[in-house]
Write a protein that holds these residues in place. Sequence first.
Motif, PDB file in Angstrom:
ATOM      1  N   SER A   1       0.840  -1.191   0.000  1.00 15.47           N
ATOM      2  CA  SER A   1       0.000   0.000   0.000  1.00 15.47           C
ATOM      3  C   SER A   1       0.876   1.243   0.000  1.00 15.47           C
ATOM      4  CB  SER A   1      -0.938   0.010   1.212  1.00 15.47           C
ATOM      5  OG  SER A   1      -0.193   0.049   2.419  1.00 15.47           O
ATOM      6  N   ALA A   2       0.279   2.337  -0.414  1.00 16.76           N
ATOM      7  CA  ALA A   2       0.991   3.617  -0.439  1.00 16.76           C
ATOM      8  C   ALA A   2       0.009   4.744  -0.178  1.00 16.76           C
ATOM      9  CB  ALA A   2       1.687   3.828  -1.781  1.00 16.76           C
ATOM     10  N   THR A   3       0.439   5.701   0.618  1.00 20.93           N
ATOM     11  CA  THR A   3      -0.309   6.930   0.815  1.00 20.93           C
ATOM     12  C   THR A   3       0.349   8.011  -0.026  1.00 20.93           C
ATOM     13  OG1 THR A   3      -0.981   6.337   3.059  1.00 20.93           O
ATOM     14  CG2 THR A   3      -1.058   8.663   2.479  1.00 20.93           C
ATOM     15  N   PHE A   4      -0.372   8.492  -1.026  1.00 21.16           N
ATOM     16  CA  PHE A   4       0.171   9.506  -1.936  1.00 21.16           C
ATOM     17  C   PHE A   4      -0.258  10.887  -1.458  1.00 21.16           C
ATOM     18  CE2 PHE A   4      -0.232   5.641  -4.443  1.00 21.16           C
ATOM     19  CZ  PHE A   4       1.025   5.552  -5.015  1.00 21.16           C
ATOM     20  N   ARG A   5       0.707  11.781  -1.369  1.00 15.42           N
ATOM     21  CA  ARG A   5       0.436  13.149  -0.964  1.00 15.42           C
ATOM     22  C   ARG A   5       0.768  14.095  -2.107  1.00 15.42           C
ATOM     23  NH1 ARG A   5      -0.904  13.534   4.277  1.00 15.42           N
ATOM     24  NH2 ARG A   5      -0.633  15.817   4.288  1.00 15.42           N
ATOM     25  N   ALA A   6      -0.159  14.981  -2.391  1.00 17.31           N
ATOM     26  CA  ALA A   6       0.032  15.970  -3.456  1.00 17.31           C
ATOM     27  C   ALA A   6       0.687  17.224  -2.887  1.00 17.31           C
ATOM     28  CB  ALA A   6      -1.314  16.323  -4.081  1.00 17.31           C
ATOM     29  N   PRO A   7       1.465  17.933  -3.697  1.00 10.12           N
ATOM     30  CA  PRO A   7       2.106  19.154  -3.209  1.00 10.12           C
ATOM     31  C   PRO A   7       1.096  20.262  -2.951  1.00 10.12           C
ATOM     32  CG  PRO A   7       2.497  18.885  -5.564  1.00 10.12           C
ATOM     33  CD  PRO A   7       1.843  17.624  -5.096  1.00 10.12           C
ATOM     34  N   THR A   8       1.401  21.114  -1.963  1.00  7.36           N
ATOM     35  CA  THR A   8       0.583  22.299  -1.716  1.00  7.36           C
ATOM     36  C   THR A   8       0.996  23.445  -2.631  1.00  7.36           C
ATOM     37  OG1 THR A   8       2.069  22.998   0.053  1.00  7.36           O
ATOM     38  CG2 THR A   8       0.160  21.676   0.682  1.00  7.36           C
ATOM     39  N   ASN A   9       2.262  23.452  -3.019  1.00  6.12           N
ATOM     40  CA  ASN A   9       2.783  24.462  -3.944  1.00  6.12           C
ATOM     41  C   ASN A   9       3.783  23.810  -4.881  1.00  6.12           C
ATOM     42  OD1 ASN A   9       2.481  25.909  -1.078  1.00  6.12           O
ATOM     43  ND2 ASN A   9       1.990  27.427  -2.658  1.00  6.12           N
ATOM     44  N   SER A  10       3.809  24.297  -6.114  1.00  5.49           N
ATOM     45  CA  SER A  10       4.836  23.895  -7.073  1.00  5.49           C
ATOM     46  C   SER A  10       5.515  25.164  -7.558  1.00  5.49           C
ATOM     47  CB  SER A  10       4.220  23.129  -8.252  1.00  5.49           C
ATOM     48  OG  SER A  10       3.667  21.899  -7.824  1.00  5.49           O
TER      49      SER A  10
END
Length: 405
Positions: free
Chosen positions: A86-95
């Motif tokens: 399993s994996a918990t994917f986190r998206a960036p808050t800023n790029s």
Amino acid sequence: MNPEDATISTSMIKPAIGIQNDWYDVFSRGDGVRKAWISMKSGCQSSYGELHSTDGLNSVSASDGFEVSNISERSITVRHCTSEASATFRAPTNSFEQIHNQSVACLDVTQGGLGVSVCSGNRMLLWETSNGSVRRTLDGHICDVTTCRFFPSGLVVLSGGLDMQLKIWSAETGQCATTLKGHVGGITDAAVVERGRNVVSVSRDATARLWDCGQSVCLSVVAKCDSVINSCALQATDNSVYLGQPDQSVSEREVATDRQLLILACESGVLEGFGLRAKEKIFQAVCTDAVNTCAFLTPMQVICGTHNGQIYIFDIRNISSALHHWYEKRGVIYNITPVCGGFLTCTGDGSCIFRDCTNLNQNHVIDFAGSDCDPIYKVASSGSRLFTACRDSIIRKYVLPKNMV
């Protein structure tokens, strides 16, 4: 199967779950049918599935042997049912796309809200971690800068480059205060000793050198290795660890070097340890390929990553065999950074994954996603924020989950 996989036991290969890099943008656009791919690689097996939703992030489901177990703000946890990975994917808050326009090779951040980074166009910049606004250009190296980091004060920057020079900069003015010369090959990495009276550098000339910052001189050659040294790390140890016998010629300009252990990641496929004060080799561990990165997990445990994707953890008191050894099926291991009771691994397929040291046998990771298969070269954290340096020229900023802070 890749040729390198043939010599690796299947039990040593960690399953790798991947996700479409812009998954968060896809599912946060609103109503309508939204889809993103998901994949799992393990040994010679690969599986592909699909995440889909008709209600944005409120209800995402999976197909083809995958299941979604949790969704929260900028985070989704996906499980592969057969392998139980399993994996918990986190998206960036800023790029931050405005800081650099070429591949970002290295970066560091401070608690005070400053970042420093360098790109392949030889531009080293100071910027604000809150919004990515550039504050200073650190201009002085005549070839590509390979490493940059802050001193513990957060007010001074140390850099090294292919011009064989180390430079020390004021973060307040952007001026170069000192240049250290002595290497005969490009500098690959550097470390600060304690508060920063001394620094250590490693180079393509196969040496590690100890420097006096105040007098801008090389105090000693700590190590002469058989190959390029790719990375280094320092750690203060207690008296239970033998660090060699210093001779009588130790300079009075050496400050706080007496219990420091220096580890070196070598292109020849070895991890070497040296007593910094004694300049004596303490151990050598043999790995399967060029060692690109090394770090201390604790004062007694070291970790390193290789060009062929393998990770080793050793106890320095018994270096003859690894405590843990596995293969990340994610490409080259570029950087390993200890954080929050575990470590972040930057890889050639664009992954930046966190593994908890207390659960290394579990096949779960936190993946800071966003790169579209472009390698992540470096990661740095400050408080609850994390930043990655990527080949696509973007510096991404993430909020760490509460269990990592």
